[in-house]
Write a protein that holds these residues in place. Structure first.
Motif, PDB file in Angstrom:
ATOM      1  N   UNK A  26       0.813  -1.221   0.000  1.00  6.79           N
ATOM      2  CA  UNK A  26       0.000   0.000   0.000  1.00  6.79           C
ATOM      3  C   UNK A  26       0.844   1.268   0.000  1.00  6.79           C
ATOM      4  N   UNK A  27       2.108   1.130   0.399  1.00  5.44           N
ATOM      5  CA  UNK A  27       2.952   2.314   0.530  1.00  5.44           C
ATOM      6  C   UNK A  27       2.768   3.023   1.866  1.00  5.44           C
ATOM      7  N   UNK A  28       1.956   2.433   2.739  1.00  7.91           N
ATOM      8  CA  UNK A  28       1.780   2.998   4.076  1.00  7.91           C
ATOM      9  C   UNK A  28       2.895   2.460   4.972  1.00  7.91           C
ATOM     10  N   UNK A  29       3.211   3.192   6.018  1.00  7.57           N
ATOM     11  CA  UNK A  29       4.287   2.747   6.902  1.00  7.57           C
ATOM     12  C   UNK A  29       3.853   1.533   7.719  1.00  7.57           C
ATOM     13  N   UNK A  30       4.840   0.750   8.146  1.00  4.57           N
ATOM     14  CA  UNK A  30       4.559  -0.394   9.015  1.00  4.57           C
ATOM     15  C   UNK A  30       3.916   0.084  10.312  1.00  4.57           C
ATOM     16  N   UNK A  31       4.374   1.214  10.806  1.00  9.92           N
ATOM     17  CA  UNK A  31       3.825   1.766  12.046  1.00  9.92           C
ATOM     18  C   UNK A  31       2.344   2.113  11.882  1.00  9.92           C
ATOM     19  N   UNK A  32       1.989   2.697  10.747  1.00  4.03           N
ATOM     20  CA  UNK A  32       0.595   3.075  10.500  1.00  4.03           C
ATOM     21  C   UNK A  32      -0.277   1.825  10.399  1.00  4.03           C
ATOM     22  N   UNK A  33       0.177   0.822   9.666  1.00  2.00           N
ATOM     23  CA  UNK A  33      -0.584  -0.426   9.559  1.00  2.00           C
ATOM     24  C   UNK A  33      -0.735  -1.068  10.938  1.00  2.00           C
ATOM     25  N   UNK A  34       0.314  -1.029  11.739  1.00  2.00           N
ATOM     26  CA  UNK A  34       0.262  -1.568  13.098  1.00  2.00           C
ATOM     27  C   UNK A  34      -0.808  -0.852  13.915  1.00  2.00           C
ATOM     28  N   UNK A  35      -0.911   0.451  13.761  1.00  2.00           N
ATOM     29  CA  UNK A  35      -1.932   1.214  14.484  1.00  2.00           C
ATOM     30  C   UNK A  35      -3.336   0.784  14.055  1.00  2.00           C
ATOM     31  N   UNK A  36      -3.511   0.503  12.771  1.00  2.00           N
ATOM     32  CA  UNK A  36      -4.818   0.035  12.295  1.00  2.00           C
ATOM     33  C   UNK A  36      -5.120  -1.355  12.852  1.00  2.00           C
ATOM     34  N   UNK A  37      -4.139  -2.259  12.773  1.00  2.00           N
ATOM     35  CA  UNK A  37      -4.318  -3.636  13.245  1.00  2.00           C
ATOM     36  C   UNK A  37      -4.600  -3.668  14.750  1.00  2.00           C
ATOM     37  N   UNK A  38      -4.009  -2.754  15.486  1.00  2.00           N
ATOM     38  CA  UNK A  38      -4.196  -2.700  16.935  1.00  2.00           C
ATOM     39  C   UNK A  38      -5.407  -1.870  17.361  1.00  2.00           C
ATOM     40  N   UNK A  39      -6.144  -1.335  16.390  1.00  2.00           N
ATOM     41  CA  UNK A  39      -7.368  -0.613  16.696  1.00  2.00           C
ATOM     42  C   UNK A  39      -7.183   0.788  17.238  1.00  2.00           C
ATOM     43  N   UNK A  40      -6.009   1.368  17.055  1.00  2.00           N
ATOM     44  CA  UNK A  40      -5.776   2.727  17.560  1.00  2.00           C
ATOM     45  C   UNK A  40      -6.365   3.785  16.641  1.00  2.00           C
ATOM     46  N   UNK A  41      -6.382   3.488  15.344  1.00  2.00           N
ATOM     47  CA  UNK A  41      -6.906   4.437  14.357  1.00  2.00           C
ATOM     48  C   UNK A  41      -7.649   3.692  13.263  1.00  2.00           C
ATOM     49  N   UNK A  42      -8.532   4.419  12.590  1.00  2.00           N
ATOM     50  CA  UNK A  42      -9.180   3.956  11.366  1.00  2.00           C
ATOM     51  C   UNK A  42      -8.589   4.811  10.254  1.00  2.00           C
TER      52      UNK A  42
END
Length: 85
Positions: A26-42
Motif C-alpha cells: 500500500x505504501x503505508x508505513x509499518x507503524x501506521x498499519x500496526x496502528x490500524x491492526x491494533x485498533x488505535x486508528x481507522x
C-alpha cells in the motif's frame, strides 16, 4: 473502531498476508498499519481505498457498513481517443 480492526485482521488472515506485506503493497508505513491492526486508528479514505484494493475487499465491509466483502467493480471511463468514431 473495533469492527475495522476485526475485519482488517480477518482479511489479512484470509489472504495469508502479514501487516508488513500490506504496508509494502500500500505504501503505508509499518507503524501506521500496526496502528490500524491494533485498533488505535481507522484509516482516512485514501488509505482505506488502498488497503481494500490490496486485500480485495470492499471498503464498506472493512468499516462494518455491509456484510458483503466483495469489492465494488471499478469504474473505468474511457478516454476520448479510445472511443471508436
Amino acid at each position: 473502531m473495533d469492527i475495522f480492526k476485526e475485519r482488517l485482521t480477518e482479511a489479512l488472515q484470509a489472504r495469508h498476508m502479514r501487516p508488513a506485506e500490506l504496508a509494502r503493497r500500500t505504501g503505508l508505513s509499518k507503524a501506521r498499519i500496526s496502528q490500524y491492526v491494533n485498533g488505535k486508528f481507522v484509516p482516512k479514505p485514501e488509505a482505506l481505498l488502498d488497503i481494500a484494493e490490496v486485500l480485495g475487499v470492499s471498503e464498506l465491509w472493512l468499516l462494518g457498513k455491509t456484510d458483503d466483502m466483495t469489492p465494488a467493480p471499478s469504474l473505468t471511463i474511457p478516454c476520448p481517443e479510445n472511443l471508436s468514431p
